[in-house]
Design an enzyme around this catalytic site. Structure first.
Site, short mmCIF file in Angstrom:
data_model
loop_
_atom_site.label_atom_id
_atom_site.label_comp_id
_atom_site.label_asym_id
_atom_site.label_seq_id
_atom_site.Cartn_x
_atom_site.Cartn_y
_atom_site.Cartn_z
N GLY A 94 16.87 88.63 -11.35
CA GLY A 94 16.84 87.38 -12.11
C GLY A 94 17.97 86.44 -11.73
N ARG A 95 18.96 87.00 -11.08
CA ARG A 95 20.09 86.14 -10.68
C ARG A 95 20.70 86.64 -9.38
NH1 ARG A 95 25.10 88.01 -14.32
NH2 ARG A 95 24.37 90.10 -14.82
N LYS A 115 24.92 87.69 -5.89
CA LYS A 115 24.62 87.89 -7.31
C LYS A 115 25.24 86.75 -8.11
CE LYS A 115 25.03 91.59 -10.78
NZ LYS A 115 25.58 92.93 -11.01
N ASP A 127 19.92 81.97 -16.84
CA ASP A 127 20.29 80.82 -16.01
C ASP A 127 20.50 81.19 -14.55
OD1 ASP A 127 22.60 82.27 -16.16
OD2 ASP A 127 23.80 80.70 -17.09
N ARG A 185 15.21 100.58 -6.64
CA ARG A 185 15.57 101.27 -7.88
C ARG A 185 14.43 102.16 -8.35
NH1 ARG A 185 19.11 97.02 -10.14
NH2 ARG A 185 19.48 95.62 -8.40
N ASP A 250 16.11 100.61 -14.23
CA ASP A 250 16.27 99.52 -13.24
C ASP A 250 17.69 99.50 -12.69
OD1 ASP A 250 16.66 98.70 -16.05
OD2 ASP A 250 17.35 96.81 -15.19
N ASN A 251 18.60 100.20 -13.33
CA ASN A 251 19.97 100.27 -12.83
C ASN A 251 20.24 101.61 -12.15
OD1 ASN A 251 20.49 97.71 -13.81
ND2 ASN A 251 21.31 98.45 -15.74
#
Ligand code: AMP
Ligand code: MG
Length: 478
Positions: A94-95, A115, A127, A185, A250-251
């Protein structure tokens, strides 16, 4: 277009971008207004074979994503995952933006990712940015983990964006350049399995086996090797008092590196149920729960892989067995990490009791985890305990086991770091950096690059926090 050659070149060798388009979204980082270089990791750049001619302003343009390096094929990766036990069907970068892969001087393929580089199709309400605090935190802690000898993603550069980021207040924005064996992942497998896109799932498995576990065969062989990697990693975390804080699937990186340093922390005083993360209300990811959680995460990977097997029932039974086998494997690896911490290099089953007896005494006394182990065999070890006589009794048992302290000194020294990134030092560094003073940031990087060496210069960093300095909660890196 500025045709002037950049002062930096990376010999890209991209492979993820050759996978079908369902795996990612192609897009470039969103430019920032006024990038400033905080640091560039020259030692890591050398390993990666990156050629650069040292113009800070230009490096800032590159590592902010403002200028693309030739050969880069930027993309955001898709994944999903279980967050605190709940399945979230679409996460993805997402970022973050993968700018490409390169093969280092050591022959290893690695991803290079920015990142905090702007919104992507997977940003949801976010954002796409990061603020300075979590960027520096990840930089310092991931590099410290590397120096501690624990598999981890690394940090190649950090830049300020010159733009504010709105969190609870306005904060300075920053971008981290992260280097990883890959960013695949558990959640990357989960997303295609959940969507029943078994073609993509099969492609991903084939790709990942070739990239990370080339000698494993099929889903079962692959699962076994991923499990082995994580059964090694988690006991290593525990050996340095590390709490990841958000072990969501996901991590959880397939290659077995520590990834996504959000609200992670190193323990000062030892307690098996220690939690720092402000979002971990029920202690799911507490220090002592980490082995159970990794088994749970591996069970999710197994579940995602089952549909690739011809005989589902048989697969469920085989996969379950492999996942269950992780428990004794974790225990065995934990025993070898912790027995080394008390100087024993060929552990026996009964050493587990000796180690646990020490840990229990430490928990009763809130002993400093790092300093207690570092003091073993020295006079000051007993000072770490509220009832030193109890430690004396333990020490007597220990001496009977090891016979002569001289024989174990070397093992103790290489297994017990004297320096870990303590939370209060990280917070202090972030505060100074927000005010534009990066001295502490550079100092911590230097200090933590030799965590097993006791230097007078960094003696102050060995001290546990005072009551007022204590950091009781850490926040996610958003
Ligand atoms: P994390 O908790 O950092 O592992 O992030 C979980 C998910 O949220 C990932 O898909 C991230 O890419 C996404 N995410 C976190 N922070 C932001 C942000 N500021 N903007 C967009 N996406 C974000
Ligand atoms: Mg994450």
């Amino acid at each position: 277009m500025n045709k002037k050659a950049l002062p930096l070149s990376i010999s890209f060798d991209n492979s993820y971008s050759s996978l079908p388009e369902v795996f990612y979204a192609r897009l470039s980082p969103t430019p920032v207004s006024k990038p400033g270089l905080i640091t560039f990791n020259i030692e890591l750049a050398k390993v990666l074979g990156i050629k650069y001619f040292g113009d800070n302003a230009c490096l800032a343009e590159i590592f902010s994503g403002n200028k693309a390096i030739e050969g880069s094929e930027p993309l955001a990766q898709l994944y999903s995952g279980h967050q605190f036990g709940q399945y979230n069907s679409q996460l993805g970068d997402g970022r973050a933006i993968l700018i490409g892969e390169t093969i280092g001087r050591d022959g290893k393929r690695r991803d290079i990712q920015l990142k905090g580089s702007g919104r992507t199709p997977y940003s949801r309400g976010g954002d796409g940015r990061a603020w300075l605090g979590p960027v520096l935190r990840e930089y310092v802690i991931s590099e410290a983990m590397h120096a501690l000898g624990i598999p981890t993603t690394r940090a190649l550069a950090a830049v300020t964006s010159g733009e504010p980021v709105l969190r609870e207040t306005l904060l300075p924005g920053a971008i981290l350049t992260r280097v990883a064996q890959s960013h695949i992942r558990v959640g990357t497998f989960q997303v295609f399995s959940a969507r029943k896109d078994f073609t993509a799932l099969r492609d991903l498995l084939e790709y990942t086996i070739a990239r990370h576990y080339p000698d494993s065969e099929g889903p079962l062989g692959f699962l076994k090797q991923v499990i082995e990697a994580h059964a090694k990693l988690i006991p290593q975390w525990m050996g340095v008092g590390f709490i990841h804080g958000v072990m969501n699937t996901d991590n959880c990186q397939i290659a077995g590196e520590t990834i996504d340093y959000g609200p992670c922390a190193f323990m000062d005083s030892y307690h098996p149920m220690q939690v720092f993360s402000s979002i971990d209300q029920f202690g799911r990811y507490a220090y002592g729960n980490q082995p159970d959680i990794i088994v749970w995460n591996m069970a999710q990977l197994a579940t995602a892989l089952v549909p690739l097997m011809p005989d589902i029932e048989r697969a469920i039974s085989d996969f379950t067995q492999v996942v269950h086998n992780m428990v004794p494997l974790l225990r065995k690896n934990w025993l070898s990490v912790f027995s080394a911490k008390i100087g024993i290099s060929s552990p026996q089953k009964k050493d587990e009791q000796l180690i646990n007896a020490l840990l229990n005494l430490m928990a009763d006394s809130n002993s400093d985890f790092t300093n207690t182990f570092a003091a073993l065999g020295k006079d000051k070890a007993r000072d770490q305990f509220l009832e030193p006589e109890k430690f004396d009794l333990w020490e007597k048992r220990w001496m009977e086991r090891i016979k002569d302290i001289k024989d174990v000194e070397e093992t103790l020294a290489v297994s017990n770091p004297v320096l870990i990134p303590r939370n209060h030092r990280i917070e202090e560094m972030i505060q100074a950096s927000v005010e534009g003073d990066f001295f502490l940031f550079h100092r911590l990087i230097e200090a933590y690059s030799k965590p097993y060496t006791s230097l007078e210069l960094f003696k102050d960093l060995r001290r546990p926090p005072t009551e007022v300095e204590k950091v009781t909660a850490t926040f996610c890196g958003t």
